[in-house]
Each structure stands twice: as C-alpha cells, then as structure tokens.
Design an enzyme around this catalytic site. Structure first.
Site, mmCIF file in Angstrom:
data_model
loop_
_atom_site.group_PDB
_atom_site.id
_atom_site.type_symbol
_atom_site.label_atom_id
_atom_site.label_comp_id
_atom_site.label_asym_id
_atom_site.label_seq_id
_atom_site.Cartn_x
_atom_site.Cartn_y
_atom_site.Cartn_z
ATOM 1 N N GLN A 1 41.067 41.627 42.847
ATOM 2 C CA GLN A 1 40.067 41.084 41.920
ATOM 3 C C GLN A 1 39.842 41.985 40.705
ATOM 4 O OE1 GLN A 1 38.756 38.104 42.010
ATOM 5 N NE2 GLN A 1 39.317 37.478 44.067
ATOM 6 N N CYS B 1 39.562 31.827 50.195
ATOM 7 C CA CYS B 1 41.009 32.014 50.144
ATOM 8 C C CYS B 1 41.762 31.507 51.352
ATOM 9 C CB CYS B 1 41.333 33.474 49.953
ATOM 10 S SG CYS B 1 40.939 33.949 48.293
HETATM 11 C C1 LIG Z 1 40.035 40.841 47.321
HETATM 12 C C2 LIG Z 1 41.154 39.943 47.741
HETATM 13 N N1 LIG Z 1 42.164 40.445 48.478
HETATM 14 C C3 LIG Z 1 43.186 39.684 48.864
HETATM 15 C C4 LIG Z 1 43.266 38.354 48.535
HETATM 16 C C5 LIG Z 1 44.445 37.546 48.996
HETATM 17 O O1 LIG Z 1 45.371 37.385 47.950
HETATM 18 P P1 LIG Z 1 46.488 36.220 48.006
HETATM 19 O O2 LIG Z 1 45.767 34.938 47.813
HETATM 20 O O3 LIG Z 1 47.422 36.545 46.869
HETATM 21 O O4 LIG Z 1 47.159 36.352 49.326
HETATM 22 C C6 LIG Z 1 42.242 37.782 47.782
HETATM 23 C C7 LIG Z 1 42.247 36.330 47.469
HETATM 24 O O5 LIG Z 1 41.242 35.791 47.113
HETATM 25 C C8 LIG Z 1 41.165 38.599 47.355
HETATM 26 O O6 LIG Z 1 40.159 38.113 46.639
#
Ligand SMILES: Cc1ncc(COP(=O)(O)O)c(C=O)c1O
Length: 385
Positions: A175, A321
């Site tokens: 982020q 997510c």
């Molecule tokens: C702080 C953080 N770490 C990891 C992720 C995961 O990333 P990805 O969607 O590329 O797997 C997210 C996704 O929102 C996130 O906000």
C-alpha cells in the site's frame, strides 16, 4: 461510477495497456528460448525489472518477479524461515492476511510468532519490537502502510533495530509503494513486497525486493527461472505492464501525492463537519495520502457500502482482497475499537482518476444515506439520531 476503492485495486493506466498489447500478439516468445523471439521477451522482462527496481532505488538484480503481494509476502516468510537461522518471527497484529496466514502455518509447525500490539492510531511501538527480540529471531516483518486505515509505521527505526540484532527485516509495502518515496538503501530494508495492481498496473504480478547477500529459499521449484528462486515461464505481458506502471508511479509521484492529499483533505473536512458523530481513523499525519477511513456511529458499514453502490459509489469497509465474506476487522480490533465502532467503518481510497467534483458528490450522497440508515438504526435512541 465514482471509484473510491483504490486500496483494493486500481484502474490499469492506458500507457500500461499499450505497453502490454504486443506481448499478447506478435511477441509471444518464451523468455528462456535462445531464438530471436525468446530473446526479445527476455529483454522486455529485464527492462521491466530495471523500472521496478528504480521505483525503490534498488538494483535490478535484487528484484524477484512474483504473482503479486501475496506471493511476495509468502516467499519472504517461508523463504527466510526455511533458511534455518531461527524459529522466531516478529510481526504486528494489523498485518494483511498474506502475512498473518503464513505466520499461523509456521506456528503450527512449531515456530514462535510475536504479534505486536498497536496504539489507537494503528502505530507499532519500536520499544515493543526490541522487547520481543531473542537469540532465535530470524525475521521481523512489519507492514509499511496499513491497507485499512493507512497508518505508516516507523519502518526506518524498526529496520535499524533488526540490523543491530543481526535479524533480517521485511516490509509489506504493497500500500505504500507509489504513494511514499521509498529508498530501500536509505531505510535499510532487506526484503520488500510490491503489488502491481495497486499502482495502476495489471493484476497477478508483483515483486519481492531481496537485498544482495540475503538468502531466501524458493517456494516454487522447476525449470529454475528467476535465478532458481521462482520457477515457471514468466508472465511476460503482465511483467511488462508492471514495469510501465512503476515507471509512471515514479515519474508522477509528486503530482499524485498533491492530488491525493487535496482530495482526501476535502473529503475529510466535509465529512467531519457535515455528518455528526463521525470519526476519522488512523494517524492524522503518519498516513498514506490516498486513504480516508471513518466510523459513522450507529451505522452498519456493510449497509452503507450497499447504499453507496446503489448510488454509483464504490467504497469498502476495509480489507477486501480475499473473499467477499466480511469479517470484523482485526486491524480495528487491535486498535481498541468496540464491535459497534468496527461495524460502522468505511474506507474511501482515492486514485489518479478521481476529481474534486466526485468528492463533493460523494459527501452529498453520504450525508443522505447515513441519515437514512441512522433513522432505522437500533442505536437510534442511544445516540439521539
Ligand atoms: C497490505 C497488503 N498486502 C498484500 C496484499 C496482497 O496483494 P495481492 O493482491 O497482489 O496478492 C494486499 C492487497 O490488498 C495488501 O493491501
């Protein structure tokens, strides 16, 4: 649609799309092939790796290409744990599940995991990090900026503490990258996770920065791509798009920051002054510029999201997510929020394409829907709505 869920994902920039298109068409070579088409694909990957490295002032040899933030985090955690230098990891209680879940798995395998508390603004105390360090600590992993409330951690101080004790330091910067200038050498970061789709790149691609000299065991074995650290034929088109997204993020960071700050200040000022019994969550200054996170007392956040959606506004209650099932936020819980405060929360995250006019429309609609929801709230008499 007014899109205010840029922490979940961002629209792909047109220049990123243009850069990717040839790799779905005439540039179809396998980057491991020796012939001209293969070499062209390999060159495209190496050029992108350089662009990704430049965004965080790293060397391109220190960039491991992955499928996104989740894989980067998993690689950092299992990769360091598998090196056998210790069986204790320090993390925080407000990390993304892509950190917490691998930690939980390691706990089942007998590792000790320390989950550091945070204060009411979501900040980790560096002294707490120090207190947890033991001779068995092999990794400290603390996120750069929180995905729900946007709080930015004292990463430089934590990295310093880790190195003073000869411990590897990883940060989930998914982020923060593109929102805050990050120089891995100045800050002293050993491992750093990036995700392409948070910075106007395609989904399903990301990177793990691995400082020269740090050993990380591979998660995926096979043909030995990525220096043996991640086998499998590379996702060339997405990597090329990710590279372009990093280039644009670096070039435009200054103007994007001004734009984000102006939009979130506008939103915050109007919401706090025009909607009573509302709080801004997270730290007032130590936060990423595109995040505004609120609690509306007596309102159910999910009902609010649905009402906003009906009014063509895309927002979120927090982390979105993984799956659509909403669970009470572990981040807000760790910050000491009551159940009622947690359920009444709303995250608005702005992006490059948002306008001031959209912020005004959002507040106008929000005022109306919060009032409607409070009129039927079970807390109506408690708060005198
Ligand atoms: C702080 C953080 N770490 C990891 C992720 C995961 O990333 P990805 O969607 O590329 O797997 C997210 C996704 O929102 C996130 O906000």
């Amino acid at each position: 649609m007014i899109y205010l869920d840029n922490a979940a994902s961002t629209p792909v920039h047109q220049k990123v799309v243009d850069e990717m298109i040839p790799y779905f068409g005439e540039q179809y070579g396998n980057p491991s092939s020796i012939h001209k088409l293969g070499r062209a694909a390999n060159t495209a990957i190496q050029n992108s790796r350089k662009r990704i490295a430049e965004l965080i002032s790293a060397d391109s040899k220190e960039i491991l290409l992955t499928s996104g933030g989740t894989e980067s985090n998993n690689t950092a955690i299992y990769g360091v744990a598998s090196e056998g230098k210790g069986r204790h990891i320090i993390t925080s209680s407000i990390e993304h599940d892509a950190i917490l879940e691998p930690c939980k798995r390691l706990e089942k395998e007998g590792y000790k995991i320390s989950y550091l508390p945070v204060d009411k603004h979501g900040l980790v105390d560096v002294n707490d990090v120090q207190k947890e360090i033991s001779h068995d600590t092999c990794l400290i992993t603390i996120m750069f900026a929180n995905n729900e409330v946007g709080t930015v951690q004292p990463i430089k101080e934590i990295a310093y503490m880790a190195h003073k004790n000869n411990i590897i330091f990883h940060t989930d910067a998914v982020q923060a990258v593109g929102k805050i200038p990050i120089n891995v050498n100045d800050i002293g970061i050993d491992l750093l996770s990036i995700s392409s789709h948070k910075i106007n790149g395609p989904k399903g691609v990301g990177a793990l920065y691995i400082r020269k000299g740090i050993s990380v065991a591979p998660l995926i074995l096979g043909g030995g791509q990525e220096n043996g650290l991640r086998s499998g034929t590379e996702n060339v088109a997405s990597i090329v798009g990710f590279g372009m997204a990093c280039k644009l993020a670096k070039e435009n960071m200054g103007q994007n920051t001004v734009h984000f700050k102006s939009l979130t200040s506008k939103l915050t000022a109007r919401i706090l002054s025009e909607i009573p019994q509302t709080n801004l969550n997270g730290h007032l200054e130590k936060r990423i510029p595109n995040n505004a996170h609120f609690t509306f007392l007596g309102v159910n956040g999910e009902d609010l999201i649905i009402k906003l959606d009906e009014n063509k506004i895309a927002a979120s209650t927090g982390s979105a997510c993984s799956v659509r099932i909403q669970k009470a936020s572990h981040v807000l819980r760790a910050m000491g929020f009551s159940h009622e405060q947690i359920t009444g929360s709303l995250r608005l995250t702005v992006g490059t394409t948002n306008t001031e006019e959209e912020m005004n429309q959002t507040v106008d609609i929000l005022k109306k829907v919060v009032q409607e929801l409070r009129a039927v709230s079970p807390y109506k008499s408690k708060y005198n709505f």
